[in-house]
Write a protein that holds these residues in place. Structure first.
Motif, PDB file in Angstrom:
ATOM      1  N   SER A 226      -7.429   2.673 -15.787  1.00  0.00           N
ATOM      2  CA  SER A 226      -5.963   3.930 -16.107  1.00  0.00           C
ATOM      3  C   SER A 226      -6.962   5.366 -16.763  1.00  0.00           C
ATOM      4  O   SER A 226      -6.873   4.735 -18.006  1.00  0.00           O
ATOM      5  CB  SER A 226      -4.766   3.774 -16.417  1.00  0.00           C
ATOM      6  OG  SER A 226      -3.620   4.770 -16.839  1.00  0.00           O
TER       7      SER A 226
ATOM      8  N   PHE B 141       0.511   7.826 -15.050  1.00  0.00           N
ATOM      9  CA  PHE B 141       0.715   8.620 -15.283  1.00  0.00           C
ATOM     10  C   PHE B 141       1.667   9.681 -15.576  1.00  0.00           C
ATOM     11  O   PHE B 141       2.336  10.461 -16.533  1.00  0.00           O
ATOM     12  CB  PHE B 141       0.479   9.717 -12.977  1.00  0.00           C
ATOM     13  CG  PHE B 141       0.571  10.800 -13.356  1.00  0.00           C
ATOM     14  CD1 PHE B 141       0.013  11.572 -13.387  1.00  0.00           C
ATOM     15  CD2 PHE B 141       2.345  11.335 -12.789  1.00  0.00           C
ATOM     16  CE1 PHE B 141      -0.799  13.173 -13.262  1.00  0.00           C
ATOM     17  CE2 PHE B 141       1.921  12.610 -12.851  1.00  0.00           C
ATOM     18  CZ  PHE B 141       1.045  13.119 -12.968  1.00  0.00           C
TER      19      PHE B 141
ATOM     20  N   ASP C 104      -5.183  11.823 -12.028  1.00  0.00           N
ATOM     21  CA  ASP C 104      -4.780  12.818 -11.233  1.00  0.00           C
ATOM     22  C   ASP C 104      -3.132  11.817 -11.133  1.00  0.00           C
ATOM     23  O   ASP C 104      -3.403  10.439 -11.803  1.00  0.00           O
ATOM     24  CB  ASP C 104      -5.790  12.571  -9.337  1.00  0.00           C
ATOM     25  CG  ASP C 104      -5.649  10.692  -9.440  1.00  0.00           C
ATOM     26  OD1 ASP C 104      -5.169   9.900 -10.220  1.00  0.00           O
ATOM     27  OD2 ASP C 104      -7.378  10.598  -8.914  1.00  0.00           O
ATOM     28  N   ALA C 105      -2.499  11.879 -10.078  1.00  0.00           N
ATOM     29  CA  ALA C 105      -1.164  11.042  -9.423  1.00  0.00           C
ATOM     30  C   ALA C 105      -1.257  10.020  -9.164  1.00  0.00           C
ATOM     31  O   ALA C 105      -0.032   9.205  -8.913  1.00  0.00           O
ATOM     32  CB  ALA C 105      -0.354  12.186  -8.484  1.00  0.00           C
ATOM     33  N   ASP C 106      -2.322   9.448  -8.986  1.00  0.00           N
ATOM     34  CA  ASP C 106      -1.797   7.727  -8.740  1.00  0.00           C
ATOM     35  C   ASP C 106      -2.786   6.909  -9.579  1.00  0.00           C
ATOM     36  O   ASP C 106      -3.255   5.661  -9.352  1.00  0.00           O
ATOM     37  CB  ASP C 106      -3.979   7.910  -7.317  1.00  0.00           C
ATOM     38  CG  ASP C 106      -3.037   8.612  -5.831  1.00  0.00           C
ATOM     39  OD1 ASP C 106      -1.553   8.667  -6.076  1.00  0.00           O
ATOM     40  OD2 ASP C 106      -4.391   8.779  -4.947  1.00  0.00           O
ATOM     41  N   ASP C 107      -3.395   7.547 -10.729  1.00  0.00           N
ATOM     42  CA  ASP C 107      -3.131   6.851 -12.307  1.00  0.00           C
ATOM     43  C   ASP C 107      -1.786   6.078 -12.436  1.00  0.00           C
ATOM     44  O   ASP C 107      -1.023   6.478 -11.848  1.00  0.00           O
ATOM     45  CB  ASP C 107      -3.205   7.741 -13.116  1.00  0.00           C
ATOM     46  CG  ASP C 107      -4.044   6.947 -14.150  1.00  0.00           C
ATOM     47  OD1 ASP C 107      -3.081   6.031 -14.901  1.00  0.00           O
ATOM     48  OD2 ASP C 107      -5.065   6.767 -14.671  1.00  0.00           O
ATOM     49  N   VAL C 108      -2.364   4.422 -12.990  1.00  0.00           N
ATOM     50  CA  VAL C 108      -1.225   3.963 -12.632  1.00  0.00           C
ATOM     51  C   VAL C 108      -0.683   3.803 -14.057  1.00  0.00           C
ATOM     52  O   VAL C 108       1.123   4.033 -14.316  1.00  0.00           O
ATOM     53  CB  VAL C 108      -1.316   2.475 -12.543  1.00  0.00           C
ATOM     54  CG1 VAL C 108      -2.571   1.823 -11.433  1.00  0.00           C
ATOM     55  CG2 VAL C 108      -2.629   1.762 -14.376  1.00  0.00           C
TER      56      VAL C 108
ATOM     57  N   ASP D 113       3.414   4.157  -3.330  1.00  0.00           N
ATOM     58  CA  ASP D 113       2.962   4.376  -4.522  1.00  0.00           C
ATOM     59  C   ASP D 113       4.515   3.475  -5.045  1.00  0.00           C
ATOM     60  O   ASP D 113       4.997   3.480  -4.376  1.00  0.00           O
ATOM     61  CB  ASP D 113       3.894   6.244  -4.850  1.00  0.00           C
ATOM     62  CG  ASP D 113       1.986   6.919  -3.678  1.00  0.00           C
ATOM     63  OD1 ASP D 113       1.532   6.248  -4.599  1.00  0.00           O
ATOM     64  OD2 ASP D 113       2.206   7.458  -3.781  1.00  0.00           O
ATOM     65  N   ARG D 114       3.606   3.295  -5.789  1.00  0.00           N
ATOM     66  CA  ARG D 114       5.269   2.497  -7.199  1.00  0.00           C
ATOM     67  C   ARG D 114       6.474   2.807  -6.943  1.00  0.00           C
ATOM     68  O   ARG D 114       6.909   2.455  -7.058  1.00  0.00           O
ATOM     69  CB  ARG D 114       4.603   2.188  -8.552  1.00  0.00           C
ATOM     70  CG  ARG D 114       6.105   1.794  -9.281  1.00  0.00           C
ATOM     71  CD  ARG D 114       4.947   1.617 -11.250  1.00  0.00           C
ATOM     72  NE  ARG D 114       5.624   0.060 -11.142  1.00  0.00           N
ATOM     73  CZ  ARG D 114       4.966   0.175 -12.594  1.00  0.00           C
ATOM     74  NH1 ARG D 114       4.137   0.746 -12.796  1.00  0.00           N
ATOM     75  NH2 ARG D 114       5.505  -0.928 -14.161  1.00  0.00           N
ATOM     76  N   SER D 115       6.216   4.721  -7.231  1.00  0.00           N
ATOM     77  CA  SER D 115       7.300   4.975  -6.938  1.00  0.00           C
ATOM     78  C   SER D 115       8.552   5.026  -6.063  1.00  0.00           C
ATOM     79  O   SER D 115       9.209   4.871  -6.106  1.00  0.00           O
ATOM     80  CB  SER D 115       7.539   6.865  -7.266  1.00  0.00           C
ATOM     81  OG  SER D 115       6.311   7.285  -6.101  1.00  0.00           O
TER      82      SER D 115
ATOM     83  N   HIS E  62       0.662  -1.093   0.235  1.00  0.00           N
ATOM     84  CA  HIS E  62       0.072   0.065  -0.090  1.00  0.00           C
ATOM     85  C   HIS E  62       1.287   1.306   0.094  1.00  0.00           C
ATOM     86  O   HIS E  62       0.309   2.313   1.104  1.00  0.00           O
ATOM     87  CB  HIS E  62      -1.025   0.121   0.966  1.00  0.00           C
ATOM     88  CG  HIS E  62      -2.011  -1.230   1.291  1.00  0.00           C
ATOM     89  ND1 HIS E  62      -3.239  -1.198  -0.018  1.00  0.00           N
ATOM     90  CD2 HIS E  62      -1.845  -2.127   1.789  1.00  0.00           C
ATOM     91  CE1 HIS E  62      -3.624  -2.368   0.220  1.00  0.00           C
ATOM     92  NE2 HIS E  62      -2.849  -2.807   2.163  1.00  0.00           N
TER      93      HIS E  62
END
Length: 361
Positions: free
Chosen positions: A200, A245, A239-243, A4-6, A2
């Motif tokens: 997405s 983005f 938004d910034a949570d889009d996979v 972010d991917r980053s 849980h």
């Protein structure tokens, strides 16, 4: 986890460590002890993990999630270089990475490791398809389609609709801009939009933009503008949570809308959109060369030969750095359309530079 991917990418690169309360769960997910996790984190991406891939290639049955993380990070780094570097310079590394991934997939023992390898396989196959097609100046359609089909299969294996949709979208580019088949391209863009609709908004919006362009190629103004409106609706929700983005850029809409009106024969309208889009460009890239190339065509079709030639020189500045197939093809189209003015000094300058450019390729 849980997160972010980053954040995971920074963990993998050794730029940041998980917080103390996150470590027990991370250790469980990676199936290692806390002590072992501490050792891996202490290496910081610069010690043992660097040798882990070599070890796994020698003993493929030992491949684990840390090896997969190393491969994924390498593929991401190559992908980030795609838009700013000649594709020929990335082909060998990407092909090697994809070969390593498929080799290790055949020997991985743990289901989770095989699953993660399939996810990285999909990403690297998409990149390989892009590189092969771009390096061939958008002529090697068969090989590009083969890599994108491999990506679709791998993405379906792990039930990843975002990556699957991106592979369908890349296939549509080959149909639209390589095979000049807008009907097939439209079907592929719609499939990409449908596949990613619940996952997405960035990807579904981009696919819808290219669907609009497919309609424009077929001279269907009403359907084109309907799709442009639908793309706006989807892209407004990004938004910034889009996979996906990282794939989204504010200039996408202008680039595609300008191209649409160019296909529809509305050069003045296309020029206004593309001129505004070009003003927003912040870096030298393959996509920037396409925008400037289309802008030069729009100006040329209005009889603005001086402006068209100046814009084409800007496009060539980009092409000299990136050698993007799309930009090169538009450059040649513009040169053909400049034939009626071939005796003009500014057109001669363009032709001379093109000859010099191709001599250095």
């Amino acid at each position: 986890m849980h997160v972010d991917r980053s954040t995971v990418v920074r963990w993998e690169a050794g730029e940041r460590e998980p917080l103390p309360y996150q470590r027990p769960k991370l250790a469980r997910l990676l199936r290692m002890s806390l002590d072992r996790l501490d050792q891996v984190l202490a290496a910081g991406g610069h010690g043992e993990p660097r040798d882990r891939l070599a070890h796994s290639l020698e003993q493929p049955g030992s491949v684990d999630l840390m090896t997969v993380a190393q491969l994924r990070q390498h593929v991401h780094e190559l992908d980030e270089r795609y838009d700013r570097a000649p594709s020929t310079s990335l082909l060998a590394e990407t092909g090697q990475a994809l070969g390593q991934i498929t080799f290790l997939s055949a020997h991985a023992k743990a289901h989770r490791v095989r699953r993660e390898l399939s996810a990285v396989e999909a990403e690297s196959a998409i990149l390989m398809g892009q590189l092969v097609w771009d390096a061939s100046q958008r002529r090697d359609h068969r090989t590009a389609h083969r890599y994108f089909a491999q990506a679709v299969t791998a993405a379906k294996r792990v039930r990843d609709p975002a990556t699957e949709g991106l592979a369908w979208l890349r296939k549509s580019y080959v149909a639209l801009y390589g095979e000049n088949d807008p009907s097939t391209g439209l079907a592929l863009t719609l499939r990409a939009a449908e596949t990613t609709a619940e996952t997405s908004q960035a990807l579904s919006g981009l696919a819808t933009l290219h669907a609009a362009e497919a309609h424009a190629m077929m001279g269907q103004l009403t359907d084109c503008e309907r799709m442009l409106g639908e793309a706006d609706r989807r892209l407004e929700q990004v938004d910034a949570d889009d996979v996906a983005f990282d794939l989204f850029s504010p200039t996408h809409r202008g680039r595609l809308a300008g191209s649409c009106y160019l296909f529809l024969g509305q050069a003045e309208r296309a020029a206004r959109i593309l001129d505004a889009t070009a003003a927003e460009l912040r870096e030298r890239s393959k996509s920037a060369a396409i925008v400037l190339g289309n802008l030069s065509l729009a100006r040329l079709r209005q009889g603005q030969v001086d402006k068209a030639a100046g814009t084409l020189h800007e496009a060539m500045d980009m092409i000299e750095l990136t050698w993007g197939g799309g930009g090169l093809n538009i450059l040649f189209d513009a040169c053909r359309e400049m034939q009626p003015w071939r005796q003009e000094p500014e057109v001669q300058d363009v032709y001379d530079r093109v000859m010099t450019l191709m001599a250095t390729k």
